[in-house]
Design a protein around this motif. Sequence first.
Motif, PDB file in Angstrom:
ATOM      1  N   GLY A   1      23.402  -8.501 -12.661  1.00  0.00           N
ATOM      2  CA  GLY A   1      24.851  -8.557 -12.586  1.00  0.00           C
ATOM      3  C   GLY A   1      25.579  -8.089 -13.836  1.00  0.00           C
ATOM      4  O   GLY A   1      26.813  -8.001 -13.837  1.00  0.00           O
ATOM      5  N   LEU A   2      24.842  -7.785 -14.886  1.00  0.00           N
ATOM      6  CA  LEU A   2      25.465  -7.350 -16.140  1.00  0.00           C
ATOM      7  C   LEU A   2      25.740  -5.848 -16.116  1.00  0.00           C
ATOM      8  O   LEU A   2      24.830  -5.052 -15.886  1.00  0.00           O
ATOM      9  CB  LEU A   2      24.568  -7.691 -17.335  1.00  0.00           C
ATOM     10  CG  LEU A   2      24.357  -9.168 -17.618  1.00  0.00           C
ATOM     11  CD1 LEU A   2      23.333  -9.349 -18.729  1.00  0.00           C
ATOM     12  CD2 LEU A   2      25.679  -9.842 -17.979  1.00  0.00           C
ATOM     13  N   ARG A   3      26.990  -5.491 -16.354  1.00  0.00           N
ATOM     14  CA  ARG A   3      27.370  -4.081 -16.419  1.00  0.00           C
ATOM     15  C   ARG A   3      26.653  -3.426 -17.605  1.00  0.00           C
ATOM     16  O   ARG A   3      26.693  -3.936 -18.719  1.00  0.00           O
ATOM     17  CB  ARG A   3      28.880  -3.963 -16.584  1.00  0.00           C
ATOM     18  CG  ARG A   3      29.388  -2.551 -16.542  1.00  0.00           C
ATOM     19  CD  ARG A   3      30.915  -2.533 -16.544  1.00  0.00           C
ATOM     20  NE  ARG A   3      31.371  -1.198 -16.842  1.00  0.00           N
ATOM     21  CZ  ARG A   3      31.765  -0.782 -18.031  1.00  0.00           C
ATOM     22  NH1 ARG A   3      31.811  -1.624 -19.034  1.00  0.00           N
ATOM     23  NH2 ARG A   3      32.147   0.458 -18.230  1.00  0.00           N
TER      24      ARG A   3
ATOM     25  N   ALA B   1      23.244   1.129 -24.238  1.00  0.00           N
ATOM     26  CA  ALA B   1      23.756   0.501 -25.455  1.00  0.00           C
ATOM     27  C   ALA B   1      25.235   0.803 -25.690  1.00  0.00           C
ATOM     28  O   ALA B   1      25.905   0.058 -26.402  1.00  0.00           O
ATOM     29  CB  ALA B   1      22.941   0.943 -26.662  1.00  0.00           C
ATOM     30  N   ASP B   2      25.757   1.846 -25.078  1.00  0.00           N
ATOM     31  CA  ASP B   2      27.178   2.137 -25.234  1.00  0.00           C
ATOM     32  C   ASP B   2      28.037   1.286 -24.298  1.00  0.00           C
ATOM     33  O   ASP B   2      29.255   1.265 -24.427  1.00  0.00           O
ATOM     34  CB  ASP B   2      27.462   3.623 -25.022  1.00  0.00           C
ATOM     35  CG  ASP B   2      27.030   4.132 -23.659  1.00  0.00           C
ATOM     36  OD1 ASP B   2      26.199   3.472 -23.000  1.00  0.00           O
ATOM     37  OD2 ASP B   2      27.517   5.208 -23.254  1.00  0.00           O
ATOM     38  N   THR B   3      27.402   0.557 -23.381  1.00  0.00           N
ATOM     39  CA  THR B   3      28.120  -0.286 -22.421  1.00  0.00           C
ATOM     40  C   THR B   3      27.945  -1.768 -22.711  1.00  0.00           C
ATOM     41  O   THR B   3      28.876  -2.555 -22.556  1.00  0.00           O
ATOM     42  CB  THR B   3      27.628   0.005 -20.983  1.00  0.00           C
ATOM     43  OG1 THR B   3      27.779   1.396 -20.725  1.00  0.00           O
ATOM     44  CG2 THR B   3      28.396  -0.784 -19.956  1.00  0.00           C
TER      45      THR B   3
ATOM     46  N   GLU C   1      19.992  10.597 -19.032  1.00  0.00           N
ATOM     47  CA  GLU C   1      20.259   9.156 -19.020  1.00  0.00           C
ATOM     48  C   GLU C   1      19.385   8.462 -20.066  1.00  0.00           C
ATOM     49  O   GLU C   1      18.227   8.192 -19.843  1.00  0.00           O
ATOM     50  CB  GLU C   1      19.959   8.592 -17.631  1.00  0.00           C
ATOM     51  CG  GLU C   1      20.295   7.140 -17.490  1.00  0.00           C
ATOM     52  CD  GLU C   1      20.091   6.615 -16.086  1.00  0.00           C
ATOM     53  OE1 GLU C   1      20.525   5.482 -15.852  1.00  0.00           O
ATOM     54  OE2 GLU C   1      19.496   7.293 -15.255  1.00  0.00           O
ATOM     55  N   ASP C   2      19.966   8.172 -21.238  1.00  0.00           N
ATOM     56  CA  ASP C   2      19.242   7.509 -22.318  1.00  0.00           C
ATOM     57  C   ASP C   2      19.488   6.014 -22.257  1.00  0.00           C
ATOM     58  O   ASP C   2      20.622   5.561 -22.192  1.00  0.00           O
ATOM     59  CB  ASP C   2      19.681   8.042 -23.677  1.00  0.00           C
ATOM     60  CG  ASP C   2      19.170   9.444 -23.926  1.00  0.00           C
ATOM     61  OD1 ASP C   2      18.122   9.799 -23.366  1.00  0.00           O
ATOM     62  OD2 ASP C   2      19.826  10.179 -24.686  1.00  0.00           O
ATOM     63  N   LEU C   3      18.413   5.263 -22.284  1.00  0.00           N
ATOM     64  CA  LEU C   3      18.488   3.811 -22.205  1.00  0.00           C
ATOM     65  C   LEU C   3      17.753   3.189 -23.375  1.00  0.00           C
ATOM     66  O   LEU C   3      16.773   3.734 -23.864  1.00  0.00           O
ATOM     67  CB  LEU C   3      17.850   3.313 -20.901  1.00  0.00           C
ATOM     68  CG  LEU C   3      18.450   3.820 -19.599  1.00  0.00           C
ATOM     69  CD1 LEU C   3      17.596   3.379 -18.427  1.00  0.00           C
ATOM     70  CD2 LEU C   3      19.871   3.320 -19.438  1.00  0.00           C
ATOM     71  N   GLU C   4      18.230   2.031 -23.805  1.00  0.00           N
ATOM     72  CA  GLU C   4      17.519   1.226 -24.796  1.00  0.00           C
ATOM     73  C   GLU C   4      16.623   0.251 -24.045  1.00  0.00           C
ATOM     74  O   GLU C   4      16.895  -0.102 -22.893  1.00  0.00           O
ATOM     75  CB  GLU C   4      18.508   0.443 -25.664  1.00  0.00           C
ATOM     76  CG  GLU C   4      19.455   1.301 -26.458  1.00  0.00           C
ATOM     77  CD  GLU C   4      18.777   2.133 -27.520  1.00  0.00           C
ATOM     78  OE1 GLU C   4      17.759   1.683 -28.081  1.00  0.00           O
ATOM     79  OE2 GLU C   4      19.269   3.237 -27.791  1.00  0.00           O
ATOM     80  N   GLU C   5      15.578  -0.202 -24.705  1.00  0.00           N
ATOM     81  CA  GLU C   5      14.660  -1.179 -24.122  1.00  0.00           C
ATOM     82  C   GLU C   5      14.712  -2.456 -24.939  1.00  0.00           C
ATOM     83  O   GLU C   5      14.834  -2.409 -26.160  1.00  0.00           O
ATOM     84  CB  GLU C   5      13.240  -0.632 -24.100  1.00  0.00           C
ATOM     85  CG  GLU C   5      13.096   0.595 -23.241  1.00  0.00           C
ATOM     86  CD  GLU C   5      11.720   1.221 -23.355  1.00  0.00           C
ATOM     87  OE1 GLU C   5      10.960   0.856 -24.276  1.00  0.00           O
ATOM     88  OE2 GLU C   5      11.408   2.087 -22.531  1.00  0.00           O
ATOM     89  N   LEU C   6      14.593  -3.583 -24.245  1.00  0.00           N
ATOM     90  CA  LEU C   6      14.702  -4.879 -24.894  1.00  0.00           C
ATOM     91  C   LEU C   6      13.714  -5.843 -24.252  1.00  0.00           C
ATOM     92  O   LEU C   6      13.683  -5.974 -23.033  1.00  0.00           O
ATOM     93  CB  LEU C   6      16.134  -5.391 -24.724  1.00  0.00           C
ATOM     94  CG  LEU C   6      16.505  -6.761 -25.277  1.00  0.00           C
ATOM     95  CD1 LEU C   6      16.366  -6.771 -26.791  1.00  0.00           C
ATOM     96  CD2 LEU C   6      17.935  -7.093 -24.878  1.00  0.00           C
ATOM     97  N   ASP C   7      12.891  -6.480 -25.067  1.00  0.00           N
ATOM     98  CA  ASP C   7      11.993  -7.535 -24.604  1.00  0.00           C
ATOM     99  C   ASP C   7      12.591  -8.866 -25.042  1.00  0.00           C
ATOM    100  O   ASP C   7      12.891  -9.057 -26.214  1.00  0.00           O
ATOM    101  CB  ASP C   7      10.595  -7.384 -25.209  1.00  0.00           C
ATOM    102  CG  ASP C   7       9.866  -6.160 -24.690  1.00  0.00           C
ATOM    103  OD1 ASP C   7      10.072  -5.810 -23.514  1.00  0.00           O
ATOM    104  OD2 ASP C   7       9.104  -5.555 -25.453  1.00  0.00           O
TER     105      ASP C   7
ATOM    106  N   ILE D   1      23.680  -9.491 -23.770  1.00  0.00           N
ATOM    107  CA  ILE D   1      22.663  -9.808 -22.762  1.00  0.00           C
ATOM    108  C   ILE D   1      22.121 -11.212 -23.019  1.00  0.00           C
ATOM    109  O   ILE D   1      22.046 -12.033 -22.109  1.00  0.00           O
ATOM    110  CB  ILE D   1      21.531  -8.755 -22.768  1.00  0.00           C
ATOM    111  CG1 ILE D   1      22.077  -7.386 -22.319  1.00  0.00           C
ATOM    112  CG2 ILE D   1      20.375  -9.198 -21.889  1.00  0.00           C
ATOM    113  CD1 ILE D   1      21.125  -6.228 -22.545  1.00  0.00           C
ATOM    114  N   CYS D   2      21.768 -11.487 -24.268  1.00  0.00           N
ATOM    115  CA  CYS D   2      21.269 -12.823 -24.622  1.00  0.00           C
ATOM    116  C   CYS D   2      22.337 -13.885 -24.385  1.00  0.00           C
ATOM    117  O   CYS D   2      22.036 -14.968 -23.870  1.00  0.00           O
ATOM    118  CB  CYS D   2      20.817 -12.851 -26.079  1.00  0.00           C
ATOM    119  SG  CYS D   2      19.284 -11.968 -26.385  1.00  0.00           S
ATOM    120  N   ALA D   3      23.577 -13.584 -24.741  1.00  0.00           N
ATOM    121  CA  ALA D   3      24.664 -14.555 -24.571  1.00  0.00           C
ATOM    122  C   ALA D   3      24.867 -14.911 -23.100  1.00  0.00           C
ATOM    123  O   ALA D   3      25.116 -16.081 -22.777  1.00  0.00           O
ATOM    124  CB  ALA D   3      25.957 -14.002 -25.163  1.00  0.00           C
ATOM    125  N   ALA D   4      24.746 -13.948 -22.211  1.00  0.00           N
ATOM    126  CA  ALA D   4      24.900 -14.218 -20.775  1.00  0.00           C
ATOM    127  C   ALA D   4      23.829 -15.194 -20.298  1.00  0.00           C
ATOM    128  O   ALA D   4      24.106 -16.112 -19.514  1.00  0.00           O
ATOM    129  CB  ALA D   4      24.836 -12.923 -19.976  1.00  0.00           C
TER     130      ALA D   4
END
Length: 93
Positions: free
Chosen positions: A38-40, A58-60, A11-17, A66-69
């Motif tokens: 709530g964000l898929r 990042a593929d989803t 399970e590879d995930l990106e990180e965002l601050d 994320i910022c737009a939501a």
Amino acid sequence: MSKHASTSPGEDLEELDLMIDNMETASQEMEVKKILDGLRGVRAGRVVQGGAWVSYHADTITMEKICAALQQAGYQAGVFQNSDPPVTGTSAE
């Protein structure tokens, strides 16, 4: 910050601050947490004073989405740092 955070095998995930300049109260922090949860594609979100830390697939979902939501909910959200490629001080607006 590493390129990928792995919470379980495969399970590879990106990180965002994120910077969220106008998130000032506990109720706003709870609202931001609810939006992130709530964000898929968002795997985890931790809200801190003035910002949030998010791990996501990042593929989803993209950091822009994320910022737009958050922006649609009235928050001044922008990217402080993301993990791929490492970029600081940019805005997704």
